[in-house]
Design a protein around this motif. Structure first.
Motif, PDB file in Angstrom:
ATOM      1  N   HIS A   3       0.918  -0.940   0.535  1.00 52.64           N
ATOM      2  CA  HIS A   3       0.290  -0.281   0.446  1.00 52.64           C
ATOM      3  C   HIS A   3       0.855   1.381  -0.479  1.00 52.64           C
ATOM      4  O   HIS A   3       1.497   1.314   0.553  1.00 52.64           O
ATOM      5  N   ASN A   4       0.319   2.273  -0.522  1.00 52.26           N
ATOM      6  CA  ASN A   4       1.064   3.587  -0.487  1.00 52.26           C
ATOM      7  C   ASN A   4      -0.280   4.816   0.201  1.00 52.26           C
ATOM      8  O   ASN A   4      -0.536   5.074  -0.420  1.00 52.26           O
ATOM      9  N   ARG A   5       0.202   4.769   2.061  1.00 57.35           N
ATOM     10  CA  ARG A   5      -0.853   5.163   2.065  1.00 57.35           C
ATOM     11  C   ARG A   5       0.012   6.994   2.207  1.00 57.35           C
ATOM     12  O   ARG A   5       0.823   7.377   2.807  1.00 57.35           O
ATOM     13  N   ALA A   6      -2.209   7.237   1.800  1.00 57.45           N
ATOM     14  CA  ALA A   6      -1.574   9.413   2.957  1.00 57.45           C
ATOM     15  C   ALA A   6      -2.403   9.857   3.599  1.00 57.45           C
ATOM     16  O   ALA A   6      -3.256   8.846   4.175  1.00 57.45           O
ATOM     17  N   ASP A   7      -1.732  10.564   4.284  1.00 58.68           N
ATOM     18  CA  ASP A   7      -2.905  10.288   5.974  1.00 58.68           C
ATOM     19  C   ASP A   7      -3.952  11.664   5.135  1.00 58.68           C
ATOM     20  O   ASP A   7      -4.379  11.755   5.937  1.00 58.68           O
ATOM     21  N   ARG A   8      -4.003  12.423   4.048  1.00 57.22           N
ATOM     22  CA  ARG A   8      -5.075  13.026   3.947  1.00 57.22           C
ATOM     23  C   ARG A   8      -4.729  12.936   2.346  1.00 57.22           C
ATOM     24  O   ARG A   8      -4.286  12.778   2.269  1.00 57.22           O
ATOM     25  N   PHE A   9      -6.450  13.484   2.004  1.00 57.06           N
ATOM     26  CA  PHE A   9      -6.518  13.460   0.288  1.00 57.06           C
ATOM     27  C   PHE A   9      -6.716  14.976  -0.215  1.00 57.06           C
ATOM     28  O   PHE A   9      -7.105  15.942   0.804  1.00 57.06           O
ATOM     29  N   ASP A  10      -5.505  14.551  -1.224  1.00 56.94           N
ATOM     30  CA  ASP A  10      -5.822  16.207  -2.385  1.00 56.94           C
ATOM     31  C   ASP A  10      -6.922  16.301  -2.795  1.00 56.94           C
ATOM     32  O   ASP A  10      -6.991  16.901  -3.734  1.00 56.94           O
ATOM     33  N   TRP A  11      -8.262  17.244  -1.531  1.00 54.79           N
ATOM     34  CA  TRP A  11      -9.005  17.748  -2.791  1.00 54.79           C
ATOM     35  C   TRP A  11      -8.679  19.007  -3.306  1.00 54.79           C
ATOM     36  O   TRP A  11      -9.396  18.775  -4.157  1.00 54.79           O
ATOM     37  N   PRO A  12      -8.300  19.695  -3.310  1.00 56.92           N
ATOM     38  CA  PRO A  12      -7.724  21.224  -3.574  1.00 56.92           C
ATOM     39  C   PRO A  12      -6.419  20.301  -4.986  1.00 56.92           C
ATOM     40  O   PRO A  12      -7.228  21.374  -6.002  1.00 56.92           O
ATOM     41  N   GLY A  13      -6.095  19.583  -5.135  1.00 60.36           N
ATOM     42  CA  GLY A  13      -5.224  19.108  -6.183  1.00 60.36           C
ATOM     43  C   GLY A  13      -6.736  18.243  -7.243  1.00 60.36           C
ATOM     44  O   GLY A  13      -6.564  18.018  -8.537  1.00 60.36           O
ATOM     45  N   LEU A  14      -7.848  18.010  -6.339  1.00 64.28           N
ATOM     46  CA  LEU A  14      -8.779  16.872  -7.243  1.00 64.28           C
ATOM     47  C   LEU A  14      -9.271  17.468  -8.431  1.00 64.28           C
ATOM     48  O   LEU A  14     -10.087  18.127  -9.281  1.00 64.28           O
ATOM     49  N   ALA A  15      -9.621  18.819  -7.738  1.00 66.52           N
ATOM     50  CA  ALA A  15     -10.572  20.739  -8.011  1.00 66.52           C
ATOM     51  C   ALA A  15     -10.067  20.665  -9.191  1.00 66.52           C
ATOM     52  O   ALA A  15     -10.310  21.129 -10.341  1.00 66.52           O
ATOM     53  N   LEU A  16      -8.942  21.280  -8.909  1.00 68.74           N
ATOM     54  CA  LEU A  16      -7.900  21.937 -10.404  1.00 68.74           C
ATOM     55  C   LEU A  16      -7.238  20.858 -11.224  1.00 68.74           C
ATOM     56  O   LEU A  16      -7.689  21.487 -12.367  1.00 68.74           O
ATOM     57  N   LEU A  17      -7.366  19.458 -11.049  1.00 67.26           N
ATOM     58  CA  LEU A  17      -7.719  18.429 -12.336  1.00 67.26           C
ATOM     59  C   LEU A  17      -8.407  18.339 -12.787  1.00 67.26           C
ATOM     60  O   LEU A  17      -8.589  18.169 -14.297  1.00 67.26           O
ATOM     61  N   SER A  18     -10.442  18.742 -12.092  1.00 70.28           N
ATOM     62  CA  SER A  18     -11.059  18.905 -13.160  1.00 70.28           C
ATOM     63  C   SER A  18     -11.653  19.605 -13.877  1.00 70.28           C
ATOM     64  O   SER A  18     -12.024  19.316 -14.939  1.00 70.28           O
ATOM     65  N   VAL A  19     -11.102  21.184 -13.375  1.00 69.38           N
ATOM     66  CA  VAL A  19     -11.269  22.333 -14.043  1.00 69.38           C
ATOM     67  C   VAL A  19     -10.445  22.197 -15.322  1.00 69.38           C
ATOM     68  O   VAL A  19     -11.044  21.857 -15.999  1.00 69.38           O
ATOM     69  N   ALA A  20      -9.117  21.440 -14.835  1.00 66.82           N
ATOM     70  CA  ALA A  20      -7.854  21.230 -15.995  1.00 66.82           C
ATOM     71  C   ALA A  20      -8.622  20.881 -17.004  1.00 66.82           C
ATOM     72  O   ALA A  20      -8.864  20.787 -18.721  1.00 66.82           O
ATOM     73  N   THR A  21      -9.005  19.089 -17.237  1.00 68.62           N
ATOM     74  CA  THR A  21      -9.542  18.268 -17.603  1.00 68.62           C
ATOM     75  C   THR A  21     -10.639  18.954 -18.837  1.00 68.62           C
ATOM     76  O   THR A  21     -11.341  18.326 -19.562  1.00 68.62           O
ATOM     77  N   THR A  22     -11.655  18.788 -17.869  1.00 64.90           N
ATOM     78  CA  THR A  22     -13.132  19.029 -18.311  1.00 64.90           C
ATOM     79  C   THR A  22     -13.377  21.084 -19.051  1.00 64.90           C
ATOM     80  O   THR A  22     -13.489  20.636 -20.212  1.00 64.90           O
ATOM     81  N   SER A  23     -12.236  22.049 -18.688  1.00 65.73           N
ATOM     82  CA  SER A  23     -12.379  22.620 -19.671  1.00 65.73           C
ATOM     83  C   SER A  23     -11.402  22.569 -21.120  1.00 65.73           C
ATOM     84  O   SER A  23     -12.017  22.671 -22.041  1.00 65.73           O
ATOM     85  N   LEU A  24     -10.676  21.660 -21.059  1.00 65.61           N
ATOM     86  CA  LEU A  24      -9.796  21.528 -22.336  1.00 65.61           C
ATOM     87  C   LEU A  24     -10.988  20.438 -23.176  1.00 65.61           C
ATOM     88  O   LEU A  24     -11.244  21.002 -24.583  1.00 65.61           O
ATOM     89  N   LEU A  25     -11.556  19.669 -22.981  1.00 65.19           N
ATOM     90  CA  LEU A  25     -12.096  18.949 -23.456  1.00 65.19           C
ATOM     91  C   LEU A  25     -13.368  19.595 -24.416  1.00 65.19           C
ATOM     92  O   LEU A  25     -13.916  18.992 -25.436  1.00 65.19           O
ATOM     93  N   LEU A  26     -14.300  20.218 -23.278  1.00 69.06           N
ATOM     94  CA  LEU A  26     -15.722  21.597 -23.194  1.00 69.06           C
ATOM     95  C   LEU A  26     -14.320  21.976 -24.652  1.00 69.06           C
ATOM     96  O   LEU A  26     -15.732  22.698 -25.350  1.00 69.06           O
ATOM     97  N   GLY A  27     -13.540  22.911 -24.302  1.00 63.49           N
ATOM     98  CA  GLY A  27     -12.802  23.815 -25.232  1.00 63.49           C
ATOM     99  C   GLY A  27     -12.654  22.687 -26.900  1.00 63.49           C
ATOM    100  O   GLY A  27     -13.444  23.945 -27.864  1.00 63.49           O
ATOM    101  N   VAL A  28     -12.533  22.108 -27.155  1.00 62.76           N
ATOM    102  CA  VAL A  28     -12.736  20.608 -27.865  1.00 62.76           C
ATOM    103  C   VAL A  28     -13.784  20.773 -28.673  1.00 62.76           C
ATOM    104  O   VAL A  28     -13.971  21.012 -29.947  1.00 62.76           O
ATOM    105  N   SER A  29     -14.227  20.255 -28.136  1.00 64.65           N
ATOM    106  CA  SER A  29     -16.133  20.041 -28.400  1.00 64.65           C
ATOM    107  C   SER A  29     -16.486  21.328 -29.151  1.00 64.65           C
ATOM    108  O   SER A  29     -17.280  20.884 -29.574  1.00 64.65           O
ATOM    109  N   ALA A  30     -16.220  22.614 -27.986  1.00 71.76           N
ATOM    110  CA  ALA A  30     -17.001  23.493 -28.878  1.00 71.76           C
ATOM    111  C   ALA A  30     -16.277  24.494 -29.876  1.00 71.76           C
ATOM    112  O   ALA A  30     -16.951  24.950 -30.870  1.00 71.76           O
ATOM    113  N   ALA A  31     -14.921  23.921 -30.193  1.00 72.23           N
ATOM    114  CA  ALA A  31     -14.722  24.564 -31.228  1.00 72.23           C
ATOM    115  C   ALA A  31     -14.913  22.776 -32.725  1.00 72.23           C
ATOM    116  O   ALA A  31     -14.334  23.518 -33.700  1.00 72.23           O
TER     117      ALA A  31
END
Length: 488
Positions: free
Chosen positions: A219-247
């Motif tokens: 196992h590779n355990r962590a004391d806490r989960f990186d919720w801000p990192g998850l939010a930033l990753l979600s925004v980055a991938t969603t914006s990229l795919l929406l941008g390509v789809s919109a174009a």
């Protein structure tokens, strides 16, 4: 009565353990010489279902538009919402799996995916269906983030490439059967059974996984989960795919498209900065410093771009030339069929002395050469079948070897994260293959058949060129895990 109290309490206390901890395989299964094949076969259930679902849902668009009186743009969110959620959740699912158990998360992924599939089949409205598709994607992310990890940590070192080839073949089989099965289900019993078919398959896979999958030993355990990192990753991938789809032709103003791409770039930069400073990062960026990982992920993205681009391009070209959707579907079957064939038999056909890097170079060269030929040969059914079959052979040679190089450079206790990276690259490649081909057809304009074909093939050929460069730059790669870190 008093004598039964302790056993009942012991049994009641065992339920949380049963639900939150992995259970080892029965001894009679674990001690079989071919036990690893049973684990690989079980993972293939998820690989098959994931690709079947990716290709089968597009067959429901017409029925959904009619039943819910919705536009095509609205109905496309049935696929788009699933893809956006899947890409955003793959790395977090892999990270949590490394910490708490890959078998545990894989099985829970099947539970979520199967339950959400049943809910999709019963959805009373289009909006409800889209919501359930997001839940379905969460289950798919839990499975896909662990599929590659379970295969690589179950198979003996000398059989890793073969095992990954079988998994890739299962994906190709699901992709090939999707249009045929989807068309038959929609015609015979209605669109709801396109989702309902996942339920019996999911139940069988869940039972098989409980008994046949090995538990996580490292196992590779962590004391806490990186919720801000998850939010930033979600925004980055969603914006990229929406941008390509919109174009790609959606009625979105240019400034909104530019804003989406700017947001994606900004969120991506912020995500990297967050991962460098976070005490328990969502993604350990040191994994990307290994050249086999960085080049392999680039190759994986471009490989799936090349695989999925023709799924949009070929039907458009053949139907515009006067062919039928049935003809287009049959022609397209040659691509995943070639993929599955090469992924399963390449080890038997190619000399053992050919390294993983050599197989990547060979597969990428076949893809580049085939796409070059498609630029000059006629885009007719008779010419396309052999070309697509050869293209599939190139991809089927490249993909298992490329995944072996990536996973071989990642420590076993980070296999879930590594599997999430591979599948995220695959998801982005899938989305970009569809979106970039659609964009080229849109830029060529209605009725500009040959021009649109050449534009799209040129994009796919460029992606194959990147595959070739990535393979050339990749080192041989060796697994860093010790025997003690494998699973039982």
């Amino acid at each position: 009565m008093g004598g039964d109290t302790k056993p009942r309490r012991a049994r009641s206390r065992s339920w949380p353990v049963l639900l939150t901890q992995e259970r080892a395989r029965p001894d009679r299964i674990r001690e079989r010489p071919g036990a690893w094949w049973l684990a690989v076969a079980t993972v293939c259930f998820g690989a098959f279902m994931g690709q079947l679902d990716a290709s089968i849902v597009t067959l429901t668009y017409g029925s959904l538009r009619g039943e819910f009186r919705a536009s095509l743009a609205a109905v496309e969110w049935v696929s788009l919402a699933y893809l956006l959620a899947l890409v955003a959740l793959l790395i977090p699912a892999g990270r949590l799996s490394d910490a708490h158990g890959r078998k545990l998360f894989y099985l829970y992924g099947f539970v979520v995916f199967t339950a959400a599939s049943a809910a999709c089949g019963l959805a009373p409205s289009l909006a409800t269906l889209v919501v359930f598709r997001v839940v379905q994607a969460a289950g798919a992310a839990m499975m896909q983030a662990n599929s590659v990890a379970l295969v690589t940590t179950s198979a003996p070192r000398g059989k890793m490439r073969t095992a990954l080839g079988v998994q890739a073949a299962a994906q190709a089989l699901g992709l090939a059967l999707g249009p045929t099965v989807g068309g038959a289900l929609v015609s015979a019993v209605g669109w709801r059974w396109v989702f309902g078919i996942n339920v019996p398959i999911g139940i069988i896979a869940l039972v098989a996984g409980h008994y046949l999958l090995p538990r996580t030993r490292s196992h590779n355990r962590a004391d806490r989960f990186d919720w801000p990192g998850l939010a930033l990753l979600s925004v980055a991938t969603t914006s990229l795919l929406l941008g390509v789809s919109a174009a790609s032709g959606l009625p979105v103003p240019p400034w909104a498209v530019a804003l989406l791409f700017t947001t994606a770039a900004g969120a991506d930069w912020a995500f990297v900065q967050r991962q460098l400073r976070a005490p328990a990062p969502l993604l350990d960026l040191t994994l990307l410093r290994a050249r086999a990982v960085s080049t392999g992920l680039a190759g994986a993205l471009c490989g799936y771009l090349v695989l999925f681009g023709p799924l949009v391009l070929v039907p458009e070209a053949l139907v515009e030339a006067g062919g039928s959707e049935l003809t287009a579907g049959l022609v397209l079957t040659a691509l995943p069929a070639g993929f599955a064939l090469a992924a399963t038999v390449a080890d038997q056909v190619l000399p053992r002395a050919v390294s993983d890097r050599g197989r990547c170079l060979l597969g990428a060269a076949i893809c580049a050469g085939t796409l070059g030929a498609m630029l000059v040969l006629p885009a007719t059914a008779g010419w396309l079948v052999p070309q697509l079959a050869v293209l599939g052979v190139g991809l089927g040679t490249f993909t298992p070897a490329n995944n072996t190089l990536v996973m071989g450079a990642i420590p076993a206790n980070c296999s879930g994260t590594g599997g999430g990276l591979v599948n995220m690259a695959r998801g982005l490649g899938t989305a970009l293959g569809v979106a970039l081909v659609t964009l080229q057809l849109h830029l060529a304009g209605d009725g500009a058949g040959r021009d649109g074909w050449l534009r799209a093939i040129a994009v796919l050929a460029a992606a194959a060129g990147i595959m070739l460069v990535a393979a050339w730059l990749s080192p041989a790669g060796r697994r860093t895990a010790s025997e003690g870190s494998r699973q039982e």
